[in-house]
Design a protein around this motif. Structure first.
Motif, PDB file in Angstrom:
ATOM      1  N   MET A   1      -4.332  29.021 -14.365  1.00 23.54           N
ATOM      2  CA  MET A   1      -4.237  29.523 -13.027  1.00 23.54           C
ATOM      3  C   MET A   1      -5.041  28.662 -12.052  1.00 23.54           C
ATOM      4  SD  MET A   1      -5.156  33.269 -11.702  1.00 23.54           S
ATOM      5  CE  MET A   1      -5.443  33.557 -10.012  1.00 23.54           C
ATOM      6  N   PHE A   2      -6.234  28.249 -12.473  1.00 21.61           N
ATOM      7  CA  PHE A   2      -7.061  27.451 -11.575  1.00 21.61           C
ATOM      8  C   PHE A   2      -6.614  25.995 -11.522  1.00 21.61           C
ATOM      9  CE2 PHE A   2      -9.836  31.029 -12.641  1.00 21.61           C
ATOM     10  CZ  PHE A   2     -10.048  31.490 -11.346  1.00 21.61           C
ATOM     11  N   GLY A   3      -5.758  25.594 -12.450  1.00 19.61           N
ATOM     12  CA  GLY A   3      -5.213  24.244 -12.434  1.00 19.61           C
ATOM     13  C   GLY A   3      -4.143  24.054 -11.368  1.00 19.61           C
ATOM     14  N   LEU A   4      -3.793  25.127 -10.708  1.00 18.54           N
ATOM     15  CA  LEU A   4      -2.754  25.084  -9.680  1.00 18.54           C
ATOM     16  C   LEU A   4      -3.139  24.180  -8.519  1.00 18.54           C
ATOM     17  CD1 LEU A   4      -0.073  26.260  -8.545  1.00 18.54           C
ATOM     18  CD2 LEU A   4      -1.459  28.056  -7.510  1.00 18.54           C
ATOM     19  N   PHE A   5      -4.397  24.198  -8.130  1.00 16.87           N
ATOM     20  CA  PHE A   5      -4.831  23.442  -6.958  1.00 16.87           C
ATOM     21  C   PHE A   5      -5.501  22.118  -7.300  1.00 16.87           C
ATOM     22  CE2 PHE A   5      -4.853  27.904  -5.599  1.00 16.87           C
ATOM     23  CZ  PHE A   5      -3.865  27.803  -4.639  1.00 16.87           C
ATOM     24  N   SER A   6      -5.588  21.776  -8.578  1.00 15.87           N
ATOM     25  CA  SER A   6      -6.215  20.507  -8.946  1.00 15.87           C
ATOM     26  C   SER A   6      -5.235  19.360  -8.705  1.00 15.87           C
ATOM     27  CB  SER A   6      -6.646  20.525 -10.407  1.00 15.87           C
ATOM     28  OG  SER A   6      -5.519  20.606 -11.252  1.00 15.87           O
ATOM     29  N   SER A   7      -5.788  18.226  -8.343  1.00 12.34           N
ATOM     30  CA  SER A   7      -4.932  17.074  -8.055  1.00 12.34           C
ATOM     31  C   SER A   7      -4.531  16.391  -9.350  1.00 12.34           C
ATOM     32  CB  SER A   7      -5.663  16.096  -7.144  1.00 12.34           C
ATOM     33  OG  SER A   7      -6.806  15.585  -7.800  1.00 12.34           O
ATOM     34  N   ASN A   8      -3.373  15.806  -9.327  1.00 13.20           N
ATOM     35  CA  ASN A   8      -2.852  15.099 -10.481  1.00 13.20           C
ATOM     36  C   ASN A   8      -3.191  13.614 -10.331  1.00 13.20           C
ATOM     37  OD1 ASN A   8      -1.393  14.048 -12.582  1.00 13.20           O
ATOM     38  ND2 ASN A   8       0.520  15.064 -12.050  1.00 13.20           N
ATOM     39  N   PRO A   9      -4.036  13.061 -11.205  1.00 18.12           N
ATOM     40  CA  PRO A   9      -4.420  11.657 -11.064  1.00 18.12           C
ATOM     41  C   PRO A   9      -3.255  10.697 -11.266  1.00 18.12           C
ATOM     42  CG  PRO A   9      -5.283  12.545 -13.112  1.00 18.12           C
ATOM     43  CD  PRO A   9      -4.694  13.695 -12.345  1.00 18.12           C
ATOM     44  N   VAL A  10      -2.269  11.089 -12.054  1.00 20.81           N
ATOM     45  CA  VAL A  10      -1.118  10.214 -12.298  1.00 20.81           C
ATOM     46  C   VAL A  10      -0.305  10.053 -11.022  1.00 20.81           C
ATOM     47  CG1 VAL A  10       0.998   9.919 -13.636  1.00 20.81           C
ATOM     48  CG2 VAL A  10      -1.045  10.800 -14.745  1.00 20.81           C
ATOM     49  N   LYS A  11      -0.129  11.128 -10.263  1.00 20.72           N
ATOM     50  CA  LYS A  11       0.623  11.039  -9.007  1.00 20.72           C
ATOM     51  C   LYS A  11      -0.088  10.125  -8.014  1.00 20.72           C
ATOM     52  CE  LYS A  11       3.076  15.422  -8.934  1.00 20.72           C
ATOM     53  NZ  LYS A  11       3.254  16.688  -8.203  1.00 20.72           N
ATOM     54  N   LYS A  12      -1.407  10.263  -7.951  1.00 22.95           N
ATOM     55  CA  LYS A  12      -2.190   9.450  -7.028  1.00 22.95           C
ATOM     56  C   LYS A  12      -2.106   7.962  -7.412  1.00 22.95           C
ATOM     57  CE  LYS A  12      -5.862  11.477  -5.459  1.00 22.95           C
ATOM     58  NZ  LYS A  12      -7.233  12.010  -5.307  1.00 22.95           N
ATOM     59  N   LEU A  13      -2.223   7.679  -8.708  1.00 19.73           N
ATOM     60  CA  LEU A  13      -2.133   6.293  -9.177  1.00 19.73           C
ATOM     61  C   LEU A  13      -0.729   5.737  -8.974  1.00 19.73           C
ATOM     62  CD1 LEU A  13      -4.214   6.493 -12.472  1.00 19.73           C
ATOM     63  CD2 LEU A  13      -4.797   5.184 -10.419  1.00 19.73           C
ATOM     64  N   ASN A  14       0.280   6.572  -9.194  1.00 21.16           N
ATOM     65  CA  ASN A  14       1.661   6.139  -9.029  1.00 21.16           C
ATOM     66  C   ASN A  14       1.941   5.765  -7.576  1.00 21.16           C
ATOM     67  OD1 ASN A  14       4.187   5.530  -9.938  1.00 21.16           O
ATOM     68  ND2 ASN A  14       4.889   7.639 -10.047  1.00 21.16           N
ATOM     69  N   LYS A  15       1.407   6.561  -6.657  1.00 22.06           N
ATOM     70  CA  LYS A  15       1.583   6.260  -5.238  1.00 22.06           C
ATOM     71  C   LYS A  15       0.899   4.939  -4.884  1.00 22.06           C
ATOM     72  CE  LYS A  15       1.041   8.191  -0.652  1.00 22.06           C
ATOM     73  NZ  LYS A  15       0.630   9.339   0.143  1.00 22.06           N
ATOM     74  N   ARG A  16      -0.324   4.746  -5.391  1.00 22.48           N
ATOM     75  CA  ARG A  16      -1.051   3.504  -5.132  1.00 22.48           C
ATOM     76  C   ARG A  16      -0.296   2.298  -5.706  1.00 22.48           C
ATOM     77  NH1 ARG A  16      -6.563   1.136  -7.479  1.00 22.48           N
ATOM     78  NH2 ARG A  16      -6.775  -0.498  -5.950  1.00 22.48           N
ATOM     79  N   TYR A  17       0.284   2.470  -6.894  1.00 26.59           N
ATOM     80  CA  TYR A  17       1.047   1.404  -7.538  1.00 26.59           C
ATOM     81  C   TYR A  17       2.223   0.970  -6.663  1.00 26.59           C
ATOM     82  CZ  TYR A  17       4.174  -0.803 -10.932  1.00 26.59           C
ATOM     83  OH  TYR A  17       5.018  -1.671 -11.575  1.00 26.59           O
ATOM     84  N   HIS A  18       2.958   1.935  -6.131  1.00 22.70           N
ATOM     85  CA  HIS A  18       4.111   1.609  -5.297  1.00 22.70           C
ATOM     86  C   HIS A  18       3.698   0.971  -3.964  1.00 22.70           C
ATOM     87  CE1 HIS A  18       7.232   3.098  -7.899  1.00 22.70           C
ATOM     88  NE2 HIS A  18       6.495   4.171  -8.138  1.00 22.70           N
ATOM     89  N   VAL A  19       2.580   1.406  -3.415  1.00 23.48           N
ATOM     90  CA  VAL A  19       2.082   0.796  -2.182  1.00 23.48           C
ATOM     91  C   VAL A  19       1.710  -0.662  -2.431  1.00 23.48           C
ATOM     92  CG1 VAL A  19       0.161   0.815  -0.543  1.00 23.48           C
ATOM     93  CG2 VAL A  19       1.344   2.935  -1.097  1.00 23.48           C
ATOM     94  N   LEU A  20       1.040  -0.929  -3.552  1.00 19.91           N
ATOM     95  CA  LEU A  20       0.657  -2.305  -3.880  1.00 19.91           C
ATOM     96  C   LEU A  20       1.884  -3.192  -4.086  1.00 19.91           C
ATOM     97  CD1 LEU A  20      -2.340  -1.668  -6.290  1.00 19.91           C
ATOM     98  CD2 LEU A  20      -2.436  -2.828  -4.074  1.00 19.91           C
ATOM     99  N   LEU A  21       2.904  -2.650  -4.751  1.00 21.83           N
ATOM    100  CA  LEU A  21       4.121  -3.430  -4.958  1.00 21.83           C
ATOM    101  C   LEU A  21       4.807  -3.758  -3.631  1.00 21.83           C
ATOM    102  CD1 LEU A  21       5.832  -1.840  -8.082  1.00 21.83           C
ATOM    103  CD2 LEU A  21       4.654  -4.032  -7.920  1.00 21.83           C
ATOM    104  N   ARG A  22       4.823  -2.784  -2.719  1.00 22.40           N
ATOM    105  CA  ARG A  22       5.445  -3.010  -1.420  1.00 22.40           C
ATOM    106  C   ARG A  22       4.670  -4.060  -0.621  1.00 22.40           C
ATOM    107  NH1 ARG A  22       8.836   0.543   1.754  1.00 22.40           N
ATOM    108  NH2 ARG A  22       8.670   1.785  -0.112  1.00 22.40           N
ATOM    109  N   GLU A  23       3.333  -3.963  -0.637  1.00 22.90           N
ATOM    110  CA  GLU A  23       2.516  -4.944   0.074  1.00 22.90           C
ATOM    111  C   GLU A  23       2.674  -6.331  -0.532  1.00 22.90           C
ATOM    112  OE1 GLU A  23      -1.455  -3.422  -0.013  1.00 22.90           O
ATOM    113  OE2 GLU A  23      -1.054  -1.927   1.548  1.00 22.90           O
ATOM    114  N   ALA A  24       2.791  -6.405  -1.855  1.00 24.39           N
ATOM    115  CA  ALA A  24       2.988  -7.687  -2.521  1.00 24.39           C
ATOM    116  C   ALA A  24       4.330  -8.296  -2.116  1.00 24.39           C
ATOM    117  CB  ALA A  24       2.916  -7.515  -4.034  1.00 24.39           C
TER     118      ALA A  24
END
Length: 60
Positions: A1-24
């Motif tokens: 129940m308390f895991g509902l509001f925790s952030s997902n580190p994989v989503k955050k890393l995935n977003k950063r990965y795509h931003v880096l690819l776009r900038e590259a």
């Protein structure tokens, strides 16, 4: 129940990965090959972090 509001580190890393690819890609198109290679290296490192995080995360 308390895991509902925790952030997902994989989503955050995935977003950063795509931003880096776009900038590259934009750096390569503008002719800045040195910046392109630096950003590509950071993207590869981020991809490895994503794979490590997925190994440690239980499947839902």
């Amino acid at each position: 129940m308390f895991g509902l509001f925790s952030s997902n580190p994989v989503k955050k890393l995935n977003k950063r990965y795509h931003v880096l690819l776009r900038e590259a890609m934009e750096a390569q198109r503008s002719g800045d090959i040195r910046l392109y290679s630096e950003l590509s290296e950071k993207a590869d490192f981020t991809l490895k972090e994503i794979e490590k995080a997925k190994e440690g995360t239980p499947e839902k």
